[in-house]
Design an enzyme around this catalytic site. Structure first.
Site, mmCIF file in Angstrom:
data_model
loop_
_atom_site.group_PDB
_atom_site.id
_atom_site.type_symbol
_atom_site.label_atom_id
_atom_site.label_comp_id
_atom_site.label_asym_id
_atom_site.label_seq_id
_atom_site.Cartn_x
_atom_site.Cartn_y
_atom_site.Cartn_z
ATOM 1 N N TYR A 74 0.844 -1.114 0.131
ATOM 2 C CA TYR A 74 0.087 -0.036 0.053
ATOM 3 C C TYR A 74 0.892 1.340 0.164
ATOM 4 C CZ TYR A 74 -4.272 -2.566 0.010
ATOM 5 O OH TYR A 74 -5.247 -3.361 -0.250
ATOM 6 N N GLN A 109 -15.796 2.907 -6.672
ATOM 7 C CA GLN A 109 -15.018 1.920 -5.878
ATOM 8 C C GLN A 109 -13.790 2.290 -5.675
ATOM 9 O OE1 GLN A 109 -16.303 -2.083 -7.846
ATOM 10 N NE2 GLN A 109 -17.069 -0.535 -9.506
ATOM 11 N N ASN A 110 -13.116 3.458 -6.274
ATOM 12 C CA ASN A 110 -11.937 3.708 -6.212
ATOM 13 C C ASN A 110 -11.223 4.368 -5.013
ATOM 14 O OD1 ASN A 110 -11.896 2.820 -8.676
ATOM 15 N ND2 ASN A 110 -11.960 4.957 -9.775
ATOM 16 N N VAL A 111 -10.018 4.066 -4.470
ATOM 17 C CA VAL A 111 -9.716 4.501 -3.398
ATOM 18 C C VAL A 111 -8.670 5.491 -3.661
ATOM 19 C CG1 VAL A 111 -10.032 2.280 -2.122
ATOM 20 C CG2 VAL A 111 -7.797 2.592 -3.163
ATOM 21 N N HIS A 127 -15.389 1.767 -1.160
ATOM 22 C CA HIS A 127 -14.032 0.750 -0.788
ATOM 23 C C HIS A 127 -13.223 1.586 -0.129
ATOM 24 C CE1 HIS A 127 -15.382 -2.278 -4.172
ATOM 25 N NE2 HIS A 127 -16.116 -2.311 -3.067
ATOM 26 N N CYS A 165 -0.406 -0.497 23.438
ATOM 27 C CA CYS A 165 -0.954 -1.646 23.145
ATOM 28 C C CYS A 165 -0.501 -2.476 22.120
ATOM 29 C CB CYS A 165 -2.567 -1.676 23.298
ATOM 30 S SG CYS A 165 -3.322 -0.995 21.719
ATOM 31 N N GLY A 202 -15.821 2.262 -16.331
ATOM 32 C CA GLY A 202 -14.520 1.580 -15.991
ATOM 33 C C GLY A 202 -14.464 0.529 -14.826
ATOM 34 N N SER A 204 -15.219 -3.594 -14.115
ATOM 35 C CA SER A 204 -15.365 -4.791 -14.437
ATOM 36 C C SER A 204 -16.570 -5.470 -13.904
ATOM 37 C CB SER A 204 -14.260 -5.929 -14.226
ATOM 38 O OG SER A 204 -14.209 -6.023 -12.814
ATOM 39 N N ASN A 228 -16.911 1.543 -21.393
ATOM 40 C CA ASN A 228 -15.744 0.704 -21.205
ATOM 41 C C ASN A 228 -15.353 0.267 -22.399
ATOM 42 O OD1 ASN A 228 -14.275 -1.692 -20.211
ATOM 43 N ND2 ASN A 228 -15.460 -1.508 -18.308
HETATM 44 C C1 BJW Z 1 -11.440 1.291 -18.727
HETATM 45 C C2 BJW Z 1 -10.253 1.846 -19.085
HETATM 46 C C3 BJW Z 1 -10.648 3.406 -19.557
HETATM 47 C C4 BJW Z 1 -9.793 -0.101 -18.387
HETATM 48 N N1 BJW Z 1 -11.781 3.946 -19.371
HETATM 49 N N2 BJW Z 1 -12.794 1.845 -18.688
HETATM 50 C C5 BJW Z 1 -21.915 -11.770 -4.417
HETATM 51 C C6 BJW Z 1 -21.408 -12.779 -5.372
HETATM 52 C C7 BJW Z 1 -20.153 -12.993 -5.126
HETATM 53 C C8 BJW Z 1 -19.235 -12.843 -4.501
HETATM 54 C C9 BJW Z 1 -19.676 -11.693 -3.228
HETATM 55 C C10 BJW Z 1 -21.041 -11.300 -3.413
HETATM 56 N N3 BJW Z 1 -21.197 -10.332 -2.171
HETATM 57 C C11 BJW Z 1 -20.041 -10.420 -1.766
HETATM 58 C C12 BJW Z 1 -19.263 -11.013 -2.335
HETATM 59 C C13 BJW Z 1 -17.799 -11.336 -1.972
HETATM 60 C C14 BJW Z 1 -16.913 -10.130 -2.386
HETATM 61 C C15 BJW Z 1 -16.843 -10.153 -3.897
HETATM 62 O O1 BJW Z 1 -17.315 -9.535 -4.349
HETATM 63 N N4 BJW Z 1 -15.748 -11.250 -4.480
HETATM 64 C C16 BJW Z 1 -15.942 -11.138 -5.993
HETATM 65 C C17 BJW Z 1 -14.668 -10.799 -6.424
HETATM 66 C C18 BJW Z 1 -16.357 -12.740 -6.508
HETATM 67 N N5 BJW Z 1 -16.949 -8.941 -2.078
HETATM 68 C C19 BJW Z 1 -16.798 -8.545 -0.749
HETATM 69 O O2 BJW Z 1 -15.863 -9.198 -0.122
HETATM 70 C C20 BJW Z 1 -17.084 -7.191 -0.235
HETATM 71 N N6 BJW Z 1 -17.409 -7.017 0.910
HETATM 72 C C21 BJW Z 1 -18.519 -7.857 1.447
HETATM 73 O O3 BJW Z 1 -19.381 -8.279 0.460
HETATM 74 O O4 BJW Z 1 -18.892 -7.796 2.550
HETATM 75 C C22 BJW Z 1 -20.095 -8.637 3.121
HETATM 76 C C23 BJW Z 1 -20.041 -8.412 4.740
HETATM 77 C C24 BJW Z 1 -21.047 -7.919 5.338
HETATM 78 C C25 BJW Z 1 -21.178 -7.970 6.796
HETATM 79 C C26 BJW Z 1 -20.053 -8.270 7.592
HETATM 80 C C27 BJW Z 1 -18.886 -8.673 6.775
HETATM 81 C C28 BJW Z 1 -19.003 -8.731 5.514
HETATM 82 C C29 BJW Z 1 -15.632 -6.038 -0.212
HETATM 83 C C30 BJW Z 1 -15.312 -5.986 -1.582
HETATM 84 C C31 BJW Z 1 -13.790 -5.051 -1.363
HETATM 85 C C32 BJW Z 1 -13.284 -4.972 -2.538
HETATM 86 N N7 BJW Z 1 -11.806 -4.317 -2.311
HETATM 87 C C33 BJW Z 1 -11.022 -3.934 -3.614
HETATM 88 C C34 BJW Z 1 -9.701 -3.681 -2.975
HETATM 89 C C35 BJW Z 1 -9.830 -2.240 -2.155
HETATM 90 C C36 BJW Z 1 -8.462 -1.775 -1.452
HETATM 91 C C37 BJW Z 1 -7.323 -1.644 -2.379
HETATM 92 O O5 BJW Z 1 -7.577 -0.829 -3.525
HETATM 93 O O6 BJW Z 1 -6.414 -2.446 -2.449
HETATM 94 O O7 BJW Z 1 -11.471 -3.030 -4.263
HETATM 95 S S1 BJW Z 1 -10.916 -5.468 -4.809
HETATM 96 C C38 BJW Z 1 -10.773 -4.368 -6.111
HETATM 97 O O8 BJW Z 1 -11.764 -4.616 -6.912
HETATM 98 C C39 BJW Z 1 -10.885 -2.868 -5.597
HETATM 99 C C40 BJW Z 1 -12.032 -2.368 -6.400
HETATM 100 O O9 BJW Z 1 -12.699 -1.195 -6.200
HETATM 101 C C41 BJW Z 1 -12.948 -3.589 -6.967
HETATM 102 C C42 BJW Z 1 -13.518 -3.477 -8.213
HETATM 103 O O10 BJW Z 1 -12.695 -3.476 -9.275
HETATM 104 P P1 BJW Z 1 -12.889 -2.388 -10.497
HETATM 105 O O11 BJW Z 1 -12.942 -0.970 -10.052
HETATM 106 O O12 BJW Z 1 -14.017 -2.838 -11.362
HETATM 107 O O13 BJW Z 1 -11.616 -2.666 -11.414
HETATM 108 P P2 BJW Z 1 -11.232 -4.090 -12.468
HETATM 109 O O14 BJW Z 1 -9.902 -3.784 -12.722
HETATM 110 O O15 BJW Z 1 -11.747 -5.144 -12.183
HETATM 111 O O16 BJW Z 1 -11.981 -3.284 -13.950
HETATM 112 C C43 BJW Z 1 -11.512 -2.337 -14.519
HETATM 113 C C44 BJW Z 1 -12.287 -1.912 -15.726
HETATM 114 O O17 BJW Z 1 -11.825 -0.763 -16.436
HETATM 115 C C45 BJW Z 1 -12.342 -2.858 -16.769
HETATM 116 O O18 BJW Z 1 -13.484 -3.421 -17.052
HETATM 117 C C46 BJW Z 1 -11.579 -2.274 -18.038
HETATM 118 O O19 BJW Z 1 -11.962 -2.768 -19.471
HETATM 119 C C47 BJW Z 1 -11.802 -0.749 -17.815
HETATM 120 N N8 BJW Z 1 -11.114 0.094 -18.286
HETATM 121 N N9 BJW Z 1 -9.280 1.079 -19.024
HETATM 122 C C48 BJW Z 1 -12.559 3.060 -18.925
HETATM 123 N N10 BJW Z 1 -9.369 3.909 -19.888
#
Ligand code: BJW
Length: 256
Positions: A74, A109-111, A127, A165, A202, A204, A228
């Site tokens: 990080y 979703q961005n941080v 997030h 602690c 942007g 997935s 996208n």
């Molecule tokens: C362009 C471009 C350009 C390229 N212009 N586009 C239901 C079903 C299945 C699973 C689950 C479910 N519900 C929950 C889950 C579990 C899990 C989950 O979803 N897992 C799946 C992967 C299967 N979810 C969780 O665990 C979440 N928590 C939760 O559900 O808690 C429940 C709970 C309740 C009560 C108590 C306890 C628990 C939490 C999810 C946290 C995600 N964290 C991350 C990391 C954040 C920190 C960090 O930055 O390190 O978040 S993972 C990562 O993925 C990050 C992102 O925000 C997130 C999404 O990714 P994103 O933004 O979509 O990026 P990409 O790379 O996937 O896609 C990029 C896109 O851009 C592509 O499509 C490209 O084509 C496009 N692109 N250039 C426009 N120029």
């Protein structure tokens, strides 16, 4: 990744439909920051998850098992963020909101803080934020009714820790298996139910509950517009798919 820029007539048609909308939500993901130089997660060659295992870095279990490794990853991303600027996509959203107060909600979703840096107010950051820190465990002082320790005053280290602690400082982001900030998710859900159109930019659409917001908007009758350059899992709820990058598409799309 091949990006076909949609024809002007297709863009103009969508813009006309947006002009009639009372409330628009932009649900953004890592792709919106790609043109600022921030790596996405799942893009095959350039995404963070093509080089790193998510379960070794973006879970609480990973942090507890190897805090220094996760902290340093990080820290590297924070250093990278210090060098980047919002791009035309972030700016188009911020400028639209300035021209039309109350008409656009940005849910991200961005941080990386780039929507905020572009001037978007009241961004719903599902997030968390990479710039922030918090304690790994609840501060025991708070539990005994005394004001808690401040993570900013932790002793420096990889990661910093509390000298009283031993509590560790962690980044204020949401890892897999962790709940999203309750109030933020509730407001995003309400915006998804209430909007006339949702721009899904942007992302997935692989991560829930964030991706579920587009399904909520679709079920409530909103027009879902996916921006996208590649296919996404949310194409199935899209009324319109605009194949191109956010920096190329959002400025002409929101130019009214
Ligand atoms: C362009 C471009 C350009 C390229 N212009 N586009 C239901 C079903 C299945 C699973 C689950 C479910 N519900 C929950 C889950 C579990 C899990 C989950 O979803 N897992 C799946 C992967 C299967 N979810 C969780 O665990 C979440 N928590 C939760 O559900 O808690 C429940 C709970 C309740 C009560 C108590 C306890 C628990 C939490 C999810 C946290 C995600 N964290 C991350 C990391 C954040 C920190 C960090 O930055 O390190 O978040 S993972 C990562 O993925 C990050 C992102 O925000 C997130 C999404 O990714 P994103 O933004 O979509 O990026 P990409 O790379 O996937 O896609 C990029 C896109 O851009 C592509 O499509 C490209 O084509 C496009 N692109 N250039 C426009 N120029």
């Amino acid at each position: 990744m091949s990006a076909t820029i949609p024809g002007l007539s297709e863009l103009s048609e969508v813009r006309v439909r947006l002009q009639a909308c009372r409330h628009i939500v932009a649900l953004t993901g890592a792709g919106v920051s790609a043109e600022s130089g921030v790596p996405t997660f799942r893009d095959a060659q350039t995404g963070l998850w093509s080089r790193f295992e998510p379960e070794e870095l973006a879970t609480e279990a990973a942090f507890r098992s190897d805090p220094a490794r996760v902290w340093d990853w990080y820290a590297w991303r924070r250093t990278l963020l210090a060098t980047v600027r919002p791009n035309a996509g972030h700016e188009a959203l911020a400028q639209f909101a300035r021209r039309h107060p109350g008409r656009l909600s940005v849910v991200t979703q961005n941080v990386d803080g780039l929507h905020q840096a572009a001037g978007s107010d009241d961004v719903l950051a599902l997030h968390g934020t990479l710039a922030g820190d918090r304690w790994l465990d609840a501060c025991p002082l708070v539990q005994s009714g005394v004001a808690g320790c401040d993570p900013q005053e932790a002793t420096a280290g990889h990661p910093p820790r509390c000298t009283t602690c031993g509590n560790l400082v962690r980044p204020d982001v949401v890892w897999f298996g962790e709940p999203l900030p309750e109030g933020v998710l509730a407001r995003a859900g309400a915006a998804a139910r209430d909007c006339d159109a949702m721009l899904v930019v942007g992302t997935s659409g692989a991560v829930y509950p964030a991706a579920g917001l587009a399904e909520i908007a679709d079920a409530a009758g909103a027009l879902v517009v996916v921006v996208n350059p590649a296919a996404s899992e949310l194409d199935r709820v899209a009324g319109v798919r605009l194949r191109g990058t956010s920096a190329a598409i959002l400025p002409p799309l929101l130019d009214f």
